[in-house]
Write an enzyme that holds these catalytic residues in place. Structure first.
Site, PDB file in Angstrom:
ATOM      1  N   TYR A 137      -1.099   4.626  10.607  1.00  0.00           N
ATOM      2  CA  TYR A 137      -1.480   3.660  11.641  1.00  0.00           C
ATOM      3  C   TYR A 137      -0.300   3.493  12.594  1.00  0.00           C
ATOM      4  O   TYR A 137       0.854   3.435  12.165  1.00  0.00           O
ATOM      5  CB  TYR A 137      -1.819   2.297  11.024  1.00  0.00           C
ATOM      6  CG  TYR A 137      -3.129   2.255  10.285  1.00  0.00           C
ATOM      7  CD1 TYR A 137      -4.337   2.423  10.959  1.00  0.00           C
ATOM      8  CD2 TYR A 137      -3.173   2.025   8.916  1.00  0.00           C
ATOM      9  CE1 TYR A 137      -5.550   2.380  10.285  1.00  0.00           C
ATOM     10  CE2 TYR A 137      -4.382   1.974   8.227  1.00  0.00           C
ATOM     11  CZ  TYR A 137      -5.567   2.158   8.917  1.00  0.00           C
ATOM     12  OH  TYR A 137      -6.767   2.119   8.253  1.00  0.00           O
ATOM     13  N   ARG A 160       0.834  -1.198   0.000  1.00  0.00           N
ATOM     14  CA  ARG A 160       0.000   0.000   0.000  1.00  0.00           C
ATOM     15  C   ARG A 160       0.875   1.258   0.000  1.00  0.00           C
ATOM     16  O   ARG A 160       2.072   1.197   0.269  1.00  0.00           O
ATOM     17  CB  ARG A 160      -0.915   0.006   1.229  1.00  0.00           C
ATOM     18  CG  ARG A 160      -2.016  -1.024   1.185  1.00  0.00           C
ATOM     19  CD  ARG A 160      -2.778  -1.115   2.496  1.00  0.00           C
ATOM     20  NE  ARG A 160      -1.969  -1.718   3.564  1.00  0.00           N
ATOM     21  CZ  ARG A 160      -2.405  -1.921   4.800  1.00  0.00           C
ATOM     22  NH1 ARG A 160      -3.627  -1.536   5.148  1.00  0.00           N
ATOM     23  NH2 ARG A 160      -1.621  -2.485   5.709  1.00  0.00           N
ATOM     24  N   SER A 178     -10.692  -2.316   8.124  1.00  0.00           N
ATOM     25  CA  SER A 178     -11.427  -3.364   8.829  1.00  0.00           C
ATOM     26  C   SER A 178     -12.356  -4.094   7.867  1.00  0.00           C
ATOM     27  O   SER A 178     -12.516  -5.323   7.950  1.00  0.00           O
ATOM     28  CB  SER A 178     -12.239  -2.750   9.975  1.00  0.00           C
ATOM     29  OG  SER A 178     -11.389  -2.199  10.961  1.00  0.00           O
ATOM     30  N   LYS A 190       1.575   1.953   7.311  1.00  0.00           N
ATOM     31  CA  LYS A 190       1.924   1.167   8.496  1.00  0.00           C
ATOM     32  C   LYS A 190       2.777   1.972   9.466  1.00  0.00           C
ATOM     33  O   LYS A 190       3.345   3.002   9.113  1.00  0.00           O
ATOM     34  CB  LYS A 190       2.654  -0.118   8.100  1.00  0.00           C
ATOM     35  CG  LYS A 190       1.777  -1.120   7.374  1.00  0.00           C
ATOM     36  CD  LYS A 190       0.542  -1.499   8.196  1.00  0.00           C
ATOM     37  CE  LYS A 190       0.875  -2.281   9.438  1.00  0.00           C
ATOM     38  NZ  LYS A 190      -0.332  -2.613  10.240  1.00  0.00           N
ATOM     39  N   HIS A 241      -0.874   1.688  16.278  1.00  0.00           N
ATOM     40  CA  HIS A 241      -1.114   0.495  17.113  1.00  0.00           C
ATOM     41  C   HIS A 241      -0.055   0.391  18.207  1.00  0.00           C
ATOM     42  O   HIS A 241       0.696  -0.585  18.295  1.00  0.00           O
ATOM     43  CB  HIS A 241      -1.119  -0.768  16.243  1.00  0.00           C
ATOM     44  CG  HIS A 241      -2.143  -0.750  15.148  1.00  0.00           C
ATOM     45  ND1 HIS A 241      -3.497  -0.829  15.391  1.00  0.00           N
ATOM     46  CD2 HIS A 241      -2.015  -0.649  13.803  1.00  0.00           C
ATOM     47  CE1 HIS A 241      -4.163  -0.798  14.248  1.00  0.00           C
ATOM     48  NE2 HIS A 241      -3.285  -0.685  13.266  1.00  0.00           N
ATOM     49  N   MET A 297      -2.832  -7.664   6.838  1.00  0.00           N
ATOM     50  CA  MET A 297      -3.651  -8.423   5.896  1.00  0.00           C
ATOM     51  C   MET A 297      -4.095  -7.610   4.685  1.00  0.00           C
ATOM     52  O   MET A 297      -4.025  -8.091   3.548  1.00  0.00           O
ATOM     53  CB  MET A 297      -4.863  -9.020   6.613  1.00  0.00           C
ATOM     54  CG  MET A 297      -4.541 -10.224   7.479  1.00  0.00           C
ATOM     55  SD  MET A 297      -5.975 -10.811   8.418  1.00  0.00           S
ATOM     56  CE  MET A 297      -7.126 -11.193   7.100  1.00  0.00           C
ATOM     57  N   VAL A 342      -1.244 -12.616  10.211  1.00  0.00           N
ATOM     58  CA  VAL A 342      -0.536 -11.605   9.418  1.00  0.00           C
ATOM     59  C   VAL A 342      -0.965 -10.212   9.878  1.00  0.00           C
ATOM     60  O   VAL A 342      -2.153  -9.903   9.940  1.00  0.00           O
ATOM     61  CB  VAL A 342      -0.810 -11.796   7.915  1.00  0.00           C
ATOM     62  CG1 VAL A 342      -0.216 -10.648   7.111  1.00  0.00           C
ATOM     63  CG2 VAL A 342      -0.221 -13.129   7.449  1.00  0.00           C
ATOM     64  N   GLU A 380      -5.991   4.849  13.598  1.00  0.00           N
ATOM     65  CA  GLU A 380      -6.919   3.925  14.257  1.00  0.00           C
ATOM     66  C   GLU A 380      -7.628   4.519  15.467  1.00  0.00           C
ATOM     67  O   GLU A 380      -8.554   3.889  16.007  1.00  0.00           O
ATOM     68  CB  GLU A 380      -6.200   2.629  14.667  1.00  0.00           C
ATOM     69  CG  GLU A 380      -5.250   2.752  15.846  1.00  0.00           C
ATOM     70  CD  GLU A 380      -3.845   3.163  15.451  1.00  0.00           C
ATOM     71  OE1 GLU A 380      -2.955   3.093  16.315  1.00  0.00           O
ATOM     72  OE2 GLU A 380      -3.639   3.552  14.277  1.00  0.00           O
ATOM     73  N   ASP A 398      -2.758  -6.647  15.099  1.00  0.00           N
ATOM     74  CA  ASP A 398      -2.133  -5.325  15.178  1.00  0.00           C
ATOM     75  C   ASP A 398      -2.214  -4.753  16.586  1.00  0.00           C
ATOM     76  O   ASP A 398      -1.382  -3.927  16.969  1.00  0.00           O
ATOM     77  CB  ASP A 398      -2.807  -4.347  14.207  1.00  0.00           C
ATOM     78  CG  ASP A 398      -2.196  -4.406  12.813  1.00  0.00           C
ATOM     79  OD1 ASP A 398      -1.034  -4.805  12.701  1.00  0.00           O
ATOM     80  OD2 ASP A 398      -2.880  -4.038  11.850  1.00  0.00           O
TER      81      ASP A 398
END
Length: 372
Positions: free
Chosen positions: A94, A15, A134, A75, A96, A301, A298, A118, A270
């Site tokens: 993101y 991505r 999601s 990410k 996490h 995903m 994973v 998130e 995550d």
């Protein structure tokens, strides 16, 4: 504002944080957009696509981290990227953080102002920047779970929809939110016998009224989870507590009571995973076995369907990215409490309570961070 988008370096992450459409909007608003060469290739966007709308192609990520006032990613920044972040810079991606003390420590040491996709909220109490991924992860979960169930991959050798005279796979989905609903719909569409467990009675009423002919619902008590786990061919973990570490809903000692070769698909990985035996895996090596049970964990995903995921995420993040660029992070967050909810770190302070509880770190309230 100088907005930079480096190429993702996490394992098999295809991505990209800024689509050409989002870059075009930012440039039209008077901002400079820098894209690392090849950053969009995995999602089907060439350097020429970005250049055609006026973005600058930069040869390496270090120049982007050095020059950009706001870094936009998909990410969480990897260790080598975190070393390049600095105080006064905005990181929009993101994160996490709750299950990741190393990343949290590095972000605090860098002083960066980090806003996590998130934890941004909306008026309906939803998570608008998490929702598209999601949806993707929920729809992927039964697909990868069905692959995990194949005998060649160590699974039970069960076909999701069965065949005449042979029953369908028994699928348990824990969590009836965005991930769980999409997972249940796809699993049922593949012919599986699906039950969704949730603790919210209003949510279960909604699911039963809307999808009662497609899948069943059941209350997510510990006893019901344990009972259904023993009957399941596949368990999809889809539980989310915004910004916090996921609860552990199936213990290791319960695995021995499950069907040998059953599949656990942990979409909550995550946030640390919702099975006690979960550990993050990659698309290169997605499955591992514990006590005869196959685990698919994973951590990215949606990266497997990079074009769909990138466009969906870009549609959602674009308005917030523009607000941050147009107003600066302080004014943008002052004007929008939902964007302020996305603030996780600022100037060496942790600003998200759930992460503070998980990692036992003192938290500065986001409102005070605006004034610091």
């Amino acid at each position: 504002m100088r907005i930079g988008c480096p190429k993702e370096i996490k394992n098999q992450e295809y991505r990209v944080g800024i689509t050409p459409a989002a870059a075009q909007e930012a440039i039209a608003a008077g901002h400079q957009v820098m894209i690392e060469t090849g950053a969009g290739a995995g999602a089907g966007f060439s350097d020429e696509d970005y250049q055609a709308i006026g973005a600058e192609i930069v040869g390496n990520a270090s120049d982007i981290f050095a020059q950009a006032e706001m870094v936009v990613k998909v990410k969480e920044p990897q260790a080598v990227e975190r070393k390049q972040l600095r105080e006064g810079q905005i990181l929009f991606t993101y994160l996490h953080l709750a299950p990741d003390p190393a990343q949290t420590r590095d972000l605090l040491e860098s002083g960066v102002t980090a806003i996590a996709y998130e934890t941004v909220t909306d008026r309906a109490g939803g998570l608008p920047l998490l929702a598209p991924m999601s949806e993707v992860a929920g729809k992927l979960a039964p697909q990868v779970g069905a692959w995990t169930l194949q005998k060649a991959n160590g699974g039970r050798g069960v076909l999701m929809g069965g065949v005449p005279g042979v029953g369908a796979a028994q699928v348990m989905v824990i969590g009836g939110g965005v991930v769980g609903t999409h997972a249940a719909r796809v699993a049922a569409g593949m012919g599986a016998d699906v039950t969704v467990l949730d603790m919210s009675l209003p949510r279960m009423r909604y699911l039963d009224d809307t999808f009662g002919h497609v899948f069943r619902t059941r209350y997510a008590s510990k006893g019901n989870i344990a009972e259904m786990a023993e009957m399941a061919d596949m368990v999809i973990g889809a539980v989310l507590i915004p910004g916090a570490e996921a609860p552990k809903l199936i213990r290791r000692d319960q695995l021995s009571g499950m069907k040998p070769g059953a599949a656990l698909v942990d979409v909550a990985i995550d946030q640390g995973g919702c099975f006690e035996t979960s550990k993050a895996t990659t698309h290169d090596d997605p499955i591992y076995e514990v006590d005869g049970i196959q685990h698919y964990c994973v951590a990215n995903m949606p990266g497997a369907v990079a074009r769909t995921s990138t466009i969906a995420l870009g549609n959602a993040t674009m308005p917030f990215m523009l607000a941050l660029a147009n107003k600066g992070w302080r004014q943008a967050c002052e004007d929008d409490e939902h964007l302020l909810n996305g603030l996780n770190t600022h100037a060496g302070h942790l600003t998200y309570a759930a992460v503070g509880r998980a990692l036992e770190i003192d938290v500065l309230s986001p409102r005070l961070a605006l004034k610091s």
